[in-house]
Design a protein around this motif. Structure first.
Motif, PDB file in Angstrom:
ATOM      1  N   LYS A  25      -3.977   3.531  -0.658  1.00 13.37           N
ATOM      2  CA  LYS A  25      -3.737   2.169  -1.022  1.00 13.37           C
ATOM      3  C   LYS A  25      -2.652   1.762   0.163  1.00 13.37           C
ATOM      4  O   LYS A  25      -2.724   0.447   0.502  1.00 13.37           O
ATOM      5  N   TYR A  26      -1.720   2.516   0.325  1.00 15.36           N
ATOM      6  CA  TYR A  26      -0.625   2.026   1.477  1.00 15.36           C
ATOM      7  C   TYR A  26      -1.360   1.821   2.845  1.00 15.36           C
ATOM      8  O   TYR A  26      -0.849   0.816   3.356  1.00 15.36           O
ATOM      9  N   LEU A  27      -2.111   2.769   3.225  1.00 15.78           N
ATOM     10  CA  LEU A  27      -2.775   2.474   4.463  1.00 15.78           C
ATOM     11  C   LEU A  27      -3.571   1.187   4.555  1.00 15.78           C
ATOM     12  O   LEU A  27      -3.813   0.449   5.431  1.00 15.78           O
ATOM     13  N   ALA A  28      -4.498   1.179   3.263  1.00 14.37           N
ATOM     14  CA  ALA A  28      -5.364  -0.163   3.165  1.00 14.37           C
ATOM     15  C   ALA A  28      -4.457  -1.346   3.200  1.00 14.37           C
ATOM     16  O   ALA A  28      -4.880  -2.417   3.943  1.00 14.37           O
ATOM     17  N   GLN A  29      -3.273  -1.396   2.845  1.00 16.53           N
ATOM     18  CA  GLN A  29      -2.404  -2.678   2.690  1.00 16.53           C
ATOM     19  C   GLN A  29      -1.907  -2.923   4.132  1.00 16.53           C
ATOM     20  O   GLN A  29      -1.975  -4.094   4.508  1.00 16.53           O
ATOM     21  N   LYS A  30      -1.619  -1.702   4.915  1.00 15.79           N
ATOM     22  CA  LYS A  30      -1.352  -2.055   6.229  1.00 15.79           C
ATOM     23  C   LYS A  30      -2.527  -2.429   7.256  1.00 15.79           C
ATOM     24  O   LYS A  30      -2.442  -3.254   8.112  1.00 15.79           O
ATOM     25  N   MET A  31      -3.620  -2.039   6.921  1.00 16.34           N
ATOM     26  CA  MET A  31      -4.958  -2.450   7.556  1.00 16.34           C
ATOM     27  C   MET A  31      -5.193  -3.779   7.351  1.00 16.34           C
ATOM     28  O   MET A  31      -5.687  -4.620   8.444  1.00 16.34           O
ATOM     29  N   ILE A  32      -4.723  -4.467   6.400  1.00 14.90           N
ATOM     30  CA  ILE A  32      -5.095  -5.943   6.125  1.00 14.90           C
ATOM     31  C   ILE A  32      -4.043  -6.732   6.394  1.00 14.90           C
ATOM     32  O   ILE A  32      -4.219  -8.069   6.133  1.00 14.90           O
TER      33      ILE A  32
END
Length: 186
Positions: A25-32
């Motif tokens: 979820k941390y990578l997902a937050q950085k991606m968006i």
């Protein structure tokens, strides 16, 4: 269950899946992070896998934003179709990102504001990677952004051939740690 499906698909198709575990979820937050959801009309995601980034995009999008998911893996495609059935303005394509222009034309996307990519460029053939990046750059124009993650900076030079500005951020709370490339031609 999604984690085991991901691991199994990696064992079966390591070159196209590219990871043994879903993104955090941390990578997902950085991606968006750099997506302006209030003004984004058209978002395309390449290689959504089990939908970790897709969940964040859907959660944050405005009501009129259209989203297209392009997934090559048959099992992930089936999972996404089931997971997001009934979701409005969401188009799930079983196909390859190197045919993105065909899909956006078919579904009436006049342009793309953002492309979010989970594609493993390090394991794709160079000609396929170049084809995807050429088409992505054309569809984004000068106003859009391409956001991709990779596990190394190995393909940064190749991506830089297509995008003038690239911001690189690391996410260490992912297995394995990843680099997020936010690319534009502004």
């Amino acid at each position: 269950m999604n984690s085991f499906l991901f691991l199994f698909q990696y064992v079966v198709q390591p070159r196209t899946v590219g990871a043994v575990w879903p993104s955090s979820k941390y990578l997902a937050q950085k991606m968006i992070h750099h997506i302006d959801f209030e003004n984004a009309d058209y978002i395309v995601e390449y290689g959504p896998g089990t939908g970790v980034f897709t969940d964040q995009i859907i959660e944050n999008r405005s009501g009129n934003t259209s989203i297209m998911l392009i997934e090559r893996n048959q099992e992930f495609y089936r999972l996404l179709k089931e997971k997001y059935k009934g979701e409005q303005n969401l188009f799930i394509i079983h196909g390859s990102a190197d045919e993105v222009e065909k899909y956006v034309s078919k579904y009436g996307f006049p342009y793309i504001d953002y492309v979010v990519s989970g594609l493993p460029f390090a394991s794709l053939p160079k000609c396929v990677s170049n084809d995807i990046l050429i088409k992505t750059k054309q569809l984004l124009g000068s106003h859009g952004k391409f956001v991709a993650f990779q596990y190394t900076r190995y393909k940064l030079k190749m991506i830089h051939q297509y995008f003038q500005r690239i911001e690189v951020k690391r996410e260490f709370r992912n297995t394995p740690p990843a680099c997020v490339f936010t690319c534009s031609n502004e």
